[in-house]
Motif scaffolding. Structure first.
Motif, PDB file in Angstrom:
ATOM      1  N   PHE B 115     -17.088 -58.912   8.827  1.00 60.13           N
ATOM      2  CA  PHE B 115     -18.170 -58.170   9.465  1.00 60.13           C
ATOM      3  C   PHE B 115     -18.147 -56.745   8.913  1.00 60.13           C
ATOM      4  CE2 PHE B 115     -16.717 -61.249  12.753  1.00 60.13           C
ATOM      5  CZ  PHE B 115     -17.785 -62.123  12.600  1.00 60.13           C
ATOM      6  N   TRP B 117     -19.538 -54.045   9.643  1.00 60.28           N
ATOM      7  CA  TRP B 117     -19.581 -52.885  10.543  1.00 60.28           C
ATOM      8  C   TRP B 117     -18.268 -52.692  11.279  1.00 60.28           C
ATOM      9  CZ3 TRP B 117     -22.192 -57.414  10.972  1.00 60.28           C
ATOM     10  CH2 TRP B 117     -21.862 -58.240  12.038  1.00 60.28           C
ATOM     11  N   PHE B 126     -11.460 -59.598  16.218  1.00 53.61           N
ATOM     12  CA  PHE B 126     -12.680 -60.264  16.689  1.00 53.61           C
ATOM     13  C   PHE B 126     -12.372 -61.551  17.458  1.00 53.61           C
ATOM     14  CE2 PHE B 126     -16.486 -62.837  16.408  1.00 53.61           C
ATOM     15  CZ  PHE B 126     -17.498 -61.925  16.608  1.00 53.61           C
ATOM     16  N   GLY B 127     -11.562 -62.419  16.822  1.00 51.56           N
ATOM     17  CA  GLY B 127     -11.260 -63.710  17.453  1.00 51.56           C
ATOM     18  C   GLY B 127     -10.561 -63.558  18.791  1.00 51.56           C
ATOM     19  N   LYS B 129     -10.569 -61.136  20.812  1.00 51.99           N
ATOM     20  CA  LYS B 129     -11.457 -60.569  21.833  1.00 51.99           C
ATOM     21  C   LYS B 129     -12.451 -61.614  22.327  1.00 51.99           C
ATOM     22  CE  LYS B 129     -12.454 -56.235  22.157  1.00 51.99           C
ATOM     23  NZ  LYS B 129     -13.009 -54.891  21.921  1.00 51.99           N
ATOM     24  N   MET B 130     -12.919 -62.475  21.404  1.00 47.73           N
ATOM     25  CA  MET B 130     -13.818 -63.554  21.830  1.00 47.73           C
ATOM     26  C   MET B 130     -13.102 -64.466  22.819  1.00 47.73           C
ATOM     27  SD  MET B 130     -16.738 -63.172  20.488  1.00 47.73           S
ATOM     28  CE  MET B 130     -16.579 -61.420  20.378  1.00 47.73           C
ATOM     29  N   SER B 134      -7.621 -58.561  26.144  1.00 43.52           N
ATOM     30  CA  SER B 134      -7.949 -57.144  26.286  1.00 43.52           C
ATOM     31  C   SER B 134      -7.851 -56.475  24.925  1.00 43.52           C
ATOM     32  CB  SER B 134      -6.973 -56.473  27.244  1.00 43.52           C
ATOM     33  OG  SER B 134      -5.718 -56.325  26.604  1.00 43.52           O
ATOM     34  N   PHE B 136      -6.287 -53.964  24.082  1.00 43.25           N
ATOM     35  CA  PHE B 136      -4.922 -53.583  23.735  1.00 43.25           C
ATOM     36  C   PHE B 136      -4.149 -54.765  23.149  1.00 43.25           C
ATOM     37  CE2 PHE B 136      -0.462 -53.411  25.072  1.00 43.25           C
ATOM     38  CZ  PHE B 136      -0.069 -52.322  24.299  1.00 43.25           C
ATOM     39  N   THR B 137      -4.221 -55.883  23.824  1.00 39.83           N
ATOM     40  CA  THR B 137      -3.512 -57.071  23.333  1.00 39.83           C
ATOM     41  C   THR B 137      -4.054 -57.479  21.970  1.00 39.83           C
ATOM     42  OG1 THR B 137      -3.600 -57.725  25.638  1.00 39.83           O
ATOM     43  CG2 THR B 137      -2.670 -59.313  24.103  1.00 39.83           C
ATOM     44  N   GLU B 139      -5.502 -55.698  19.795  1.00 39.02           N
ATOM     45  CA  GLU B 139      -5.141 -54.761  18.739  1.00 39.02           C
ATOM     46  C   GLU B 139      -3.689 -54.957  18.313  1.00 39.02           C
ATOM     47  OE1 GLU B 139      -6.414 -50.810  19.563  1.00 39.02           O
ATOM     48  OE2 GLU B 139      -5.175 -49.971  17.956  1.00 39.02           O
ATOM     49  N   TYR B 158     -13.104 -49.880   5.983  1.00 40.56           N
ATOM     50  CA  TYR B 158     -14.200 -50.835   6.161  1.00 40.56           C
ATOM     51  C   TYR B 158     -14.212 -51.800   4.982  1.00 40.56           C
ATOM     52  CZ  TYR B 158     -16.000 -48.245  10.085  1.00 40.56           C
ATOM     53  OH  TYR B 158     -16.138 -47.666  11.311  1.00 40.56           O
ATOM     54  N   ARG B 174      -7.805 -62.661   9.779  1.00 40.45           N
ATOM     55  CA  ARG B 174      -8.758 -62.808  10.878  1.00 40.45           C
ATOM     56  C   ARG B 174      -8.756 -64.245  11.398  1.00 40.45           C
ATOM     57  NH1 ARG B 174     -15.117 -61.981   9.898  1.00 40.45           N
ATOM     58  NH2 ARG B 174     -14.739 -63.887   8.721  1.00 40.45           N
ATOM     59  N   ALA B 175      -8.717 -65.207  10.456  1.00 39.10           N
ATOM     60  CA  ALA B 175      -8.706 -66.607  10.879  1.00 39.10           C
ATOM     61  C   ALA B 175      -7.400 -66.937  11.598  1.00 39.10           C
ATOM     62  CB  ALA B 175      -8.913 -67.519   9.675  1.00 39.10           C
ATOM     63  N   ASN B 178      -6.594 -65.941  15.391  1.00 41.26           N
ATOM     64  CA  ASN B 178      -7.099 -66.824  16.433  1.00 41.26           C
ATOM     65  C   ASN B 178      -6.114 -67.937  16.751  1.00 41.26           C
ATOM     66  OD1 ASN B 178      -9.388 -66.308  17.756  1.00 41.26           O
ATOM     67  ND2 ASN B 178     -10.710 -67.597  16.516  1.00 41.26           N
TER      68      ASN B 178
END
Lengths: 467, 298
Positions: B115, B117, B126-127, B129-130, B134, B136-137, B139, B158, B174-175, B178
């Motif tokens: 992403f 942005w 991202f994952g 949070k989806m 929280s 914090f966790t 991050e 970025y 990122r994958a 999750n």
């Protein structure tokens, strides 16, 4: 022979010029039209086929009447002047012969008004007050005695002499205006005066600047609006119309871009509706929303919103579908895909769309202000245009242009600040962005730390309570 | 270039390799695909992209899917990830039938699909949070994954500021953040230059070693397939169906030196023959005659 370096490298196919040359050309792109304007206005032999009449006269037995501000051809003007001179000569001849005519009161009253354009131009008389004979009578007196002199238009010596001769006749009968006391014998006519002009009523730069200075700083009688108030009125209409269009157009556009359902349900009709010119709804809008700003705002709204829906939906569809697939594989639900992927993903393009649409909104403004009760800057343009005071019209047109241009430039610069990730921003705007967002990031970091602390401490507390 | 060295059969496995495969067979089945068929309606009629594809992948196995272009390997992985629906067939993850995309099956795309942005850290967050964690966790977890792929210094950058290899490492992080049960990778290194691709392959093996993850890796690069895989699923084209599932006899841990091992070359040659049967090679390109012969160019 090699050309000097300064001449080389200006014309390279699809190649950017160096920074210095780009800036130079940008400056020239504004100076060039200005220079052209000056040349056309000030170099007499370039483009002055007309004479703009400053002081006019009515001729005996000729039905065509020219008033101040009219253009006549350069060939015809001397003929016009000569005809008036001959009429004056006849009057003088009759006077010398001791047989001055009589019954010319009515004509003399009209003749007095020959100086009205001059009095208006000098600010001795309001332009709506051109038949105020009492004031004009004193203008004649003051010009004859030298108490007042007119600088622009400057009376020719010939005309000054005529003013004096007439005043001699008039003052013998009455010091103030009274129709009954007007001379019965014919007075001398002011000989037409004019200046070279182009046929498109393009005023010279200095006239425009002078008019701008006067109009933008003028004190106006109560009940009328100053230029600043008119400007605010216009801005209010465009901003309100555009914001309403955004409130309706952006969500609908995004829905159409995301869901084929809304796209097929709304877009065909919207596509059809946008071809109906917004101004054709003006009478309807006035009938429904009555006078005032509401129908004007509505016109800007109608003119903008349909385009906006289509443009926004197209922008939304242009978002890389792979990003949505990636989000899906990361566990995003449909709602999250819209709020966390579609909306942030299209924002920079959406922002640019809105910039362009704001430009469109400006074009509707002029029409919007003409419907119902005329208002704002456009009312001024309309009125002055009708009186052919184009030197007063141009500053307002330029003001609108400058406003649009400056707004767009600022918004364009803000694009870099708002969307540093789009990768188009320079180092400077990135630095400003990081500076501006610093307090927010600090607050966010603080909050995160507090959450962290609470998450860490909770088990501790529990353990303490247990023990 | 032809080497007339007699290669051993790719079926010959060293004892420790055979033992490893035996142990792999004992593991639970992570992904089970049975009878997968995909047909497309086109104006010219129905095209069968995949025909009765069945296979299973065991826990912590790394399987590559290879095949000639147009054999439907991308379609296969998109169906497995839930981005497309199969015409027929069943898909089970640890015994549970699944349909549609879900966080239990991660995906790394060839086009990175970060992403733009979001910063590196936010992309990886991202994952989680989806999944409702929280900030914090999310991050804290993201930081660990970013560390794992070696991009700690770039967590606030970025995507447009990163190179292709770095972007793909972020996509992997990122994958993985999750914690999917199976990770699909659709030609993830296809857009990278040869050198970076080599490095990324080693990276991937390192990550795979440290993370409890089952990987299905799509590629058209033979060396990549042999270098990475435990087993290689070779697909036939028109219609796409399983030609063979090859057990790679190259021992682990793998290193670049093994590219010239006889076992490596034998496996490579076997699959190459399967994908490009001898006798079907393209005719030689016509030779353009030079006006002046250049003796240094042969």
């Amino acid at each position: 022979m090699a050309r000097p370096a300064i001449l080389r490298g200006w014309f390279l196919i699809r190649r950017d010029l160096p920074h210095g040359r780009r800036v130079l050309l940008t400056v020239v792109s504004f100076l060039l039209p200005l220079a052209l304007w000056c040349v056309v206005s000030y170099v007499p032999w370039i483009w002055h086929p007309d004479v703009k009449i400053e002081l006019s006269a009515e001729r005996e037995g000729v039905t065509t009447v020219f008033t101040a501000g009219d253009h006549v051809s350069r060939e015809f003007f001397p003929e016009f002047v000569e005809a008036v001179r001959q009429e004056n000569a006849a009057v003088l001849a009759a006077r010398e012969a001791g047989t001055p005519g009589s019954g010319a009161k009515r004509k003399n009253q009209k003749l007095l008004r020959q100086l009205a354009p001059l009095a208006v131009e000098q600010g001795w008389l309001d332009y709506t007050d051109g038949q105020n004979d009492a004031v004009l009578y004193h203008v004649w007196r003051d010009l004859a005695t030298g108490a007042r002199t007119s600088a622009d238009p400057k009376l020719t010596p010939e005309n000054l002499d005529i003013v004096r001769r007439n005043w001699a006749v008039m003052s013998a009968l009455s010091p103030d205006f009274s129709y009954k006391q007007l001379p019965d014998e014919p007075l001398l006519k002011i000989v037409p005066q004019g200046m070279p002009a182009n046929p498109v009523y393009l005023p010279a730069p200095h006239e425009v600047f002078r008019a701008a200075k006067r109009d933008f700083t003028a004190e106006v009688p109560t009940g009328e609006l100053t230029m600043g108030q008119r400007y605010r009125q216009s801005l209010h209409i465009i901003i309100a119309g555009f914001l309403w269009a955004c409130v309706v157009g952006i969500p609908l556009g995004i829905l159409c871009g995301v869901f084929d359902f809304f796209s097929k349900l709304l877009e065909p009709f919207v596509d059809f509706f946008r071809y109906m010119p917004a101004p054709t709804f003006s009478t309807l809008l006035v009938a429904v929303l009555l006078a005032g700003d509401a129908p004007k705002v509505a016109l800007v709204f109608i003119g903008t919103v349909f385009q906006m829906i289509l443009v926004v939906s197209k922008t939304t569809r242009l978002l890389d579908p792979a990003l949505l697939e990636a989000a899906q594989t990361l566990g995003a639900k449909p709602r999250q895909m819209i709020t966390k992927v579609v909306i942030p993903g299209i924002l920079p393009n959406l922002y640019n769309d809105l910039r362009i649409l704001l430009g469109w909104a400006w074009t509707w403004l002029v029409i919007a202000e003409l419907i119902g009760v005329k208002s704002g800057l456009t009312e001024f343009i309309e009125t002055q245009g009708r009186f052919r005071n184009f030197e007063r019209v141009f500053p307002v047109i330029i003001l609108i242009g400058v406003t649009g241009f400056v707004t767009d430039q600022i918004l364009s610069w803000l694009h870099g600040l708002l969307f540093p990730w789009a990768g188009k921003s320079g180092n400077f705007s990135r630095a400003v962005a990081s500076f501006v967002s610093w307090p927010f990031r600090m607050v966010a970091a603080g909050a995160r730390e507090r959450i962290a602390a609470s998450e860490m401490s909770t088990p501790e507390v529990r353990r303490n309570e247990a023990s | 270039m032809s080497t007339h060295v007699e290669l051993p059969s790719y079926r010959e496995q060293a004892p420790e390799v055979a033992a490893r495969f035996a142990r792999l067979q004992q593991r639970p089945v992570a992904l089970e695909v049975s009878g997968l068929t995909k047909k497309f309606e086109t104006p010219r009629g129905v095209v069968t992209a995949l025909s009765d594809v069945s296979f299973s992948v065991h826990k912590r196995e790394l399987m590559c899917v290879i095949g000639p272009s147009g054999c439907g390997k991308s379609t296969l992985v998109r169906i497995l990830a839930g981005l497309e629906t199969a015409t027929a067939g069943e898909l089970k993850v640890y015994g549970e039938p699944v349909s549609g995309p879900g966080p239990d099956r991660g995906m790394v795309f060839q086009g990175y699909t970060l992403f733009p942005w979001l910063s590196v850290k936010e992309n990886v967050m991202f994952g989680p949070k989806m999944a409702g964690k929280s900030s914090f966790t999310a991050e804290r977890e993201a930081r660990e994954w970013i560390d794992l792929v070696g991009l700690a210094k770039f967590e606030n950058s970025y995507p447009h500021q990163l190179s292709g290899g770095m972007k793909q490492r972020v996509a992997i992080a990122r994958a993985l953040a999750n914690q999917p049960r199976v990770l699909f990778m659709d030609e993830p290194f296809g857009a990278l230059d040869a050198q970076t691709r080599c490095k990324m392959q080693s990276y991937l093996l390192d990550i795979w070693k440290n993370v409890d993850i089952t990987i299905v890796f799509i590629t058209h690069d033979l060396d990549e397939a042999v270098f990475l895989s435990d087993r290689i699923l070779v697909l036939d084209a028109n219609p796409g169906r399983v030609a063979e599932i090859v057990e790679v006899p190259v021992p682990r841990p793998r290193s670049e030196q093994q590219l010239f091992d006889p076992t490596f070359m034998a496996t490579r040659k076997h699959i190459d023959h399967m994908m490009h049967p001898p006798g079907q090679e393209q005719k030689e390109a016509p030779v353009l005659r030079m006006a002046v012969a250049d003796p240094d160019v042969i």
